[in-house]
Design an enzyme around this catalytic site. Structure first.
Site, mmCIF file in Angstrom:
data_model
loop_
_atom_site.group_PDB
_atom_site.id
_atom_site.type_symbol
_atom_site.label_atom_id
_atom_site.label_comp_id
_atom_site.label_asym_id
_atom_site.label_seq_id
_atom_site.Cartn_x
_atom_site.Cartn_y
_atom_site.Cartn_z
ATOM 1 N N ARG A 1 1.560 -6.509 12.492
ATOM 2 C CA ARG A 1 1.002 -6.003 13.835
ATOM 3 C C ARG A 1 0.846 -7.220 15.123
ATOM 4 O O ARG A 1 0.852 -6.702 16.165
ATOM 5 C CB ARG A 1 -0.449 -5.582 13.480
ATOM 6 C CG ARG A 1 -0.401 -4.283 12.714
ATOM 7 C CD ARG A 1 -1.532 -3.502 12.315
ATOM 8 N NE ARG A 1 -1.089 -2.074 11.837
ATOM 9 C CZ ARG A 1 -2.169 -1.156 11.507
ATOM 10 N NH1 ARG A 1 -3.171 -0.943 12.166
ATOM 11 N NH2 ARG A 1 -1.933 -0.251 10.801
ATOM 12 N N ARG B 1 0.778 -1.298 -0.116
ATOM 13 C CA ARG B 1 -0.216 -0.115 -0.053
ATOM 14 C C ARG B 1 0.870 1.217 -0.174
ATOM 15 O O ARG B 1 1.936 1.258 0.712
ATOM 16 C CB ARG B 1 -1.109 0.157 1.119
ATOM 17 C CG ARG B 1 -1.954 -0.943 1.263
ATOM 18 C CD ARG B 1 -2.941 -0.937 2.225
ATOM 19 N NE ARG B 1 -3.919 -1.806 2.464
ATOM 20 C CZ ARG B 1 -4.605 -2.451 3.418
ATOM 21 N NH1 ARG B 1 -4.454 -1.877 4.421
ATOM 22 N NH2 ARG B 1 -5.542 -3.389 3.230
ATOM 23 N N SER C 1 -9.734 -6.577 10.307
ATOM 24 C CA SER C 1 -11.427 -5.931 10.024
ATOM 25 C C SER C 1 -11.960 -7.232 9.243
ATOM 26 O O SER C 1 -11.307 -7.814 8.198
ATOM 27 C CB SER C 1 -11.281 -4.838 8.901
ATOM 28 O OG SER C 1 -10.856 -3.496 9.684
ATOM 29 N N GLU D 1 -5.852 -1.455 15.693
ATOM 30 C CA GLU D 1 -6.425 -2.385 14.738
ATOM 31 C C GLU D 1 -5.589 -3.529 14.387
ATOM 32 O O GLU D 1 -4.199 -2.984 14.013
ATOM 33 C CB GLU D 1 -6.871 -1.711 13.401
ATOM 34 C CG GLU D 1 -7.672 -2.648 12.571
ATOM 35 C CD GLU D 1 -7.844 -1.915 11.107
ATOM 36 O OE1 GLU D 1 -7.939 -2.613 10.095
ATOM 37 O OE2 GLU D 1 -7.959 -0.607 11.079
ATOM 38 N N ARG E 1 2.593 0.879 10.346
ATOM 39 C CA ARG E 1 1.969 1.257 8.882
ATOM 40 C C ARG E 1 3.021 1.295 7.875
ATOM 41 O O ARG E 1 3.836 2.138 7.780
ATOM 42 C CB ARG E 1 1.306 2.637 9.066
ATOM 43 C CG ARG E 1 0.302 2.826 7.974
ATOM 44 C CD ARG E 1 -0.353 4.336 8.087
ATOM 45 N NE ARG E 1 -1.060 4.437 9.081
ATOM 46 C CZ ARG E 1 -2.524 3.999 9.179
ATOM 47 N NH1 ARG E 1 -3.028 3.584 7.824
ATOM 48 N NH2 ARG E 1 -3.143 4.243 10.221
#
Length: 422
Positions: free
Chosen positions: A387, A258, A348, A345, A273
């Site tokens: 993570r 990303r 999801s 987070e 990130r």
């Protein structure tokens, strides 16, 4: 993608649904394009009928020897043929415009999604485990020199990490444990998909056209996947499955990419990130009647990973203003990070209903012989490997700087119980 017939039948309901997404008067431009498209189709069909009628009369005039009528009718046929071609082209152009507009609009919300404008309006629905108090808790990048950002920056730039030694092995152990759990206990089929995909695959799951700037594209047109949701969901693109084939449940461990174009300045320290990261993904393709239950099943699969690792977490239901573009309902799982003294987070889990299936033209044929219907698609992190590494290190840190390895990972670590990270 939305069904224009549904919008046409009840534009007020569609506008109300889009208003929850912050989009006003969404139906008007769509209905205008739809009307122009349908008018062009009608004009084409009318001209085609007139062309056919004139063609019959051409033959009759030829047979009767009426040369004047023959020439007039032949000219009329040519004119109508040109009209048909022009109107068919107009219809194709309006159809393309309509599809392009529909592609930019987000999914509608499930009725139980809480209304809100930002993450502050999300609703916590579960909390598992109590965070262990850690005096002077360190963040993951202060616990070890084996997560090397300086060398990675020299190689690739910012938002990359080079991981060495036992920390690299711990990262690999986490991914292997997640895959084994999802395959052996949760009944998912393991897949090794491509990480380079075509435009249509990205469009099918909703990354294009809206999120092009957040993705990487090669010079020859392939896209690097932002998550294996893209190839896994597109396995059924263009297919008409048998009802007995459902549900299909897939899992994959892949690199993900990303650009984080929309996240400038956020989480610049550490691994939270990154431009390149790894994730174990879950994707389900289901019958419409079972997708809501499937979402809860997938959520439990992701929660089970954290519970097995002994990590405190909380589960929240996202509000309308924080739910992603393609999702009808999303649950986020946030893991406790002592170094930040907050939940972050790590997964999801989203139900997209038929939103992606319409874009991909993925259907199933009912066993009772009814006409094909669109499948429902769901995706969820099971979970983000980097993570999880952060969470394991920070929650397992000891006063001497070492890290306790969760029991379920020790078999993958050659029996190592504690990592001396300093």
């Amino acid at each position: 993608m939305h069904d224009i017939r549904t919008i046409r039948d009840n534009p007020e309901a569609f506008d109300a649904a889009m208003a929850l997404r912050g989009i006003s008067n969404a139906s008007a431009p769509l209905l205008a394009l739809d009307e122009a498209r349908r008018a062009a189709i009608h004009a084409s069909e009318t001209a085609k009928a007139q062309q056919n009628a004139a063609s019959k009369q051409v033959g009759q005039a030829k047979a009767s020897g009426d040369d004047a009528a023959f020439e007039r009718l032949r000219a009329e046929v040519a004119q109508k043929k040109a009209e048909v071609a022009d109107q068919e082209q107009a219809a194709r152009e309006k159809d393309a415009e309509l599809i392009a507009q529909l592609m930019t609009l987000p999914n509608t919300m499930a009725p139980d999604v809480p209304e809100g404008t930002s993450e502050d309006d999300n609703v916590e629905i579960k909390r598992h485990g109590d965070p262990t108090p850690i005096a002077n808790a360190k963040e993951h990048y202060d616990l070890t020199a084996d997560i090397d950002f300086e060398t990675a920056a020299r190689l690739s730039g910012s938002r990359f990490a080079l991981i060495r030694g036992q920390i690299a092995r711990l990262h690999r152990a986490l991914a292997q444990f997640m895959l084994d759990t999802h395959v052996d206990q949760n009944g998912l089929t393991e897949v090794i998909p491509p990480v380079l995909v075509k435009d249509e695959a990205m469009r099918g799951t909703g990354q294009l056209p809206k999120f092009a700037e957040d993705s990487y594209q090669t010079t020859n047109g392939w896209w690097l996947i932002p998550t294996s949701e893209v190839p896994l969901t597109n396995i059924v693109a263009g297919e008409t499955l048998s009802e007995s084939d459902l549900p299909k449940r897939f899992t994959a461990h892949t690199l993900c990419f990303r650009s984080e174009a929309g996240s400038a300045g956020k989480d610049t320290a550490g691994m939270l990130r990154q431009h390149q990261f790894e994730k174990v993904e879950m994707v389900s393709i289901t019958h419409p009647d079972t997708s809501d239950d499937e979402q809860l099943r997938m959520l439990a699969c992701a929660e089970g990973i954290l519970e097995a690792l002994g990590l405190p977490y909380r589960t929240i239901k996202l509000c309308t203003g924080d739910t992603g573009f393609g999702a009808r309902r999303t649950f986020d799982i946030e893991v406790w990070l002592p170094g930040q003294n907050r939940y972050r987070e790590i997964s999801s889990v989203s139900n997209c209903w038929d939103f992606q299936a319409r874009r991909m033209n993925a259907r199933f044929k009912p066993s009772d012989g009814g006409k094909p219907q669109f499948v429902h698609t769901l995706n969820g992190s099971g979970v983000a490997v980097g993570r999880a590494l952060i969470a394991v290190m920070e929650n397992g840190q000891q006063p001497d700087g070492s890290v306790v390895v969760p029991e379920v990972l020790r078999g993958y670590m050659g029996g190592v119980e504690v990592l001396a990270t300093s």
